[in-house]
Design a protein around this motif. Structure first.
Motif, PDB file in Angstrom:
ATOM      1  N   LEU A   1       0.973  -1.424   0.174  1.00 49.74           N
ATOM      2  CA  LEU A   1       0.166   0.470   0.081  1.00 49.74           C
ATOM      3  C   LEU A   1       0.667   1.222   0.155  1.00 49.74           C
ATOM      4  N   ALA A   2       2.164   1.331   0.700  1.00 46.09           N
ATOM      5  CA  ALA A   2       2.911   2.430   1.068  1.00 46.09           C
ATOM      6  C   ALA A   2       3.690   2.514  -0.138  1.00 46.09           C
ATOM      7  N   VAL A   3       3.974   1.091  -0.645  1.00 48.84           N
ATOM      8  CA  VAL A   3       4.743   1.002  -2.196  1.00 48.84           C
ATOM      9  C   VAL A   3       3.862   2.042  -3.519  1.00 48.84           C
ATOM     10  N   GLY A   4       2.585   2.086  -3.340  1.00 45.53           N
ATOM     11  CA  GLY A   4       1.770   2.420  -4.482  1.00 45.53           C
ATOM     12  C   GLY A   4       1.632   3.698  -4.065  1.00 45.53           C
ATOM     13  N   VAL A   5       1.580   4.356  -2.818  1.00 51.26           N
ATOM     14  CA  VAL A   5       1.650   5.329  -2.735  1.00 51.26           C
ATOM     15  C   VAL A   5       3.115   6.700  -3.510  1.00 51.26           C
ATOM     16  N   SER A   6       4.320   5.555  -3.265  1.00 48.92           N
ATOM     17  CA  SER A   6       5.263   5.821  -3.679  1.00 48.92           C
ATOM     18  C   SER A   6       5.077   5.824  -5.435  1.00 48.92           C
ATOM     19  N   LEU A   7       4.995   4.886  -6.027  1.00 45.76           N
ATOM     20  CA  LEU A   7       4.661   4.733  -7.497  1.00 45.76           C
ATOM     21  C   LEU A   7       3.848   6.290  -7.459  1.00 45.76           C
ATOM     22  N   ALA A   8       2.339   6.476  -7.339  1.00 40.99           N
ATOM     23  CA  ALA A   8       1.916   7.562  -7.725  1.00 40.99           C
ATOM     24  C   ALA A   8       2.857   8.941  -7.887  1.00 40.99           C
ATOM     25  N   ALA A   9       3.792   9.039  -6.801  1.00 43.13           N
ATOM     26  CA  ALA A   9       4.656   9.600  -6.654  1.00 43.13           C
ATOM     27  C   ALA A   9       5.737   9.993  -7.704  1.00 43.13           C
ATOM     28  N   ILE A  10       6.348   9.035  -8.187  1.00 49.77           N
ATOM     29  CA  ILE A  10       6.730   9.189  -9.931  1.00 49.77           C
ATOM     30  C   ILE A  10       6.015   9.013 -10.876  1.00 49.77           C
ATOM     31  N   ASN A  11       5.036   8.933 -10.706  1.00 54.57           N
ATOM     32  CA  ASN A  11       4.115   8.512 -12.069  1.00 54.57           C
ATOM     33  C   ASN A  11       3.859   7.318 -12.736  1.00 54.57           C
ATOM     34  N   ALA A  12       4.210   6.335 -11.987  1.00 49.94           N
ATOM     35  CA  ALA A  12       4.407   4.941 -12.500  1.00 49.94           C
ATOM     36  C   ALA A  12       3.022   4.178 -13.198  1.00 49.94           C
ATOM     37  N   ASN A  13       3.512   2.985 -13.490  1.00 56.22           N
ATOM     38  CA  ASN A  13       2.608   2.612 -14.628  1.00 56.22           C
ATOM     39  C   ASN A  13       1.822   1.462 -13.329  1.00 56.22           C
ATOM     40  N   ILE A  14       0.964   1.914 -12.787  1.00 60.49           N
ATOM     41  CA  ILE A  14      -0.243   1.017 -11.759  1.00 60.49           C
ATOM     42  C   ILE A  14      -0.440  -0.497 -12.049  1.00 60.49           C
ATOM     43  N   ALA A  15      -0.546  -0.577 -13.155  1.00 61.85           N
ATOM     44  CA  ALA A  15      -1.516  -1.277 -14.144  1.00 61.85           C
ATOM     45  C   ALA A  15      -0.565  -2.944 -14.582  1.00 61.85           C
TER      46      ALA A  15
END
Length: 189
Positions: A122-136
């Protein structure tokens, strides 16, 4: 985020679930295919969904996070990695109380374990949003890697026990910290 980083992140996040899967296998007198699949599906499912939830939450704070994305990624991944290392050390010291549940593969137990091992995702997901990663793509990779690691973990739990699980968690914590440092360095250059 490149494919190699996504794969490494998948393995890092899978280490908690892998360690628990090994412990479940070690604590079970008989392992069935159903035990393996339910464990792997539960852990893989939670590990795949939690980054998406974190990503959505992270996007609600986009303006603030975007300005400080490399700091946020370094901080969150560093904290998660340090926490995994501390947990591994604690588990190494207290190996006597590992097998407390009689029906280790019950739906209730696996669900609780799945949630507990995926909080870091969950916390990594926040980090992924911060770097605009492809979440899918990232969440699918995380889910598949976790599924495979956990299926394997249940089987080898009977053979290798807690020691391998603790080392996997320790290694995963170190890798998460290194990924955080990599993201920080790349955005500062």
């Amino acid at each position: 985020m490149d494919l190699l980083t996504q794969i490494l992140l998948g393995f890092c996040l899978a280490t908690d679930a892998f360690a628990v899967s090994i412990t479940n296998g070690m604590c079970s007198k008989k392992i069935t295919a159903k035990n393996v699949y339910t464990t792997a599906l539960t852990f893989g499912g939670f590990q795949g969904i939690m980054p998406v939830i974190g990503y959505v939450l992270g996007n609600t704070f986009t303006d603030v996070i975007t300005r400080y994305q490399h700091y946020v990624a370094l901080f969150l991944l560093g904290i998660i990695g340090i926490n995994m290392i501390v947990e591994a050390i604690k588990e190494h010291r207290d190996t006597e109380n590992v097998c407390g549940t009689k029906n280790i593969f019950s739906a209730k137990n696996l669900t609780l374990q799945g949630i507990a091992t995926s909080i870091d995702a969950l916390a990594v997901g926040v980090s992924l949003a911060a770097i605009n990663a492809n979440i899918a793509t990232t969440s699918i990779i995380i889910a598949i890697i976790t599924f495979l690691c956990c299926a394997f973990g249940v089987y080898i739990g009977r053979k290798f026990g807690v020691l391998l699980g603790i080392r996997a968690k320790l290694g995963g914590g170190i890798l998460l910290i290194l990924i955080g440092v990599k993201i920080f360095v790349e955005s500062c250059i």
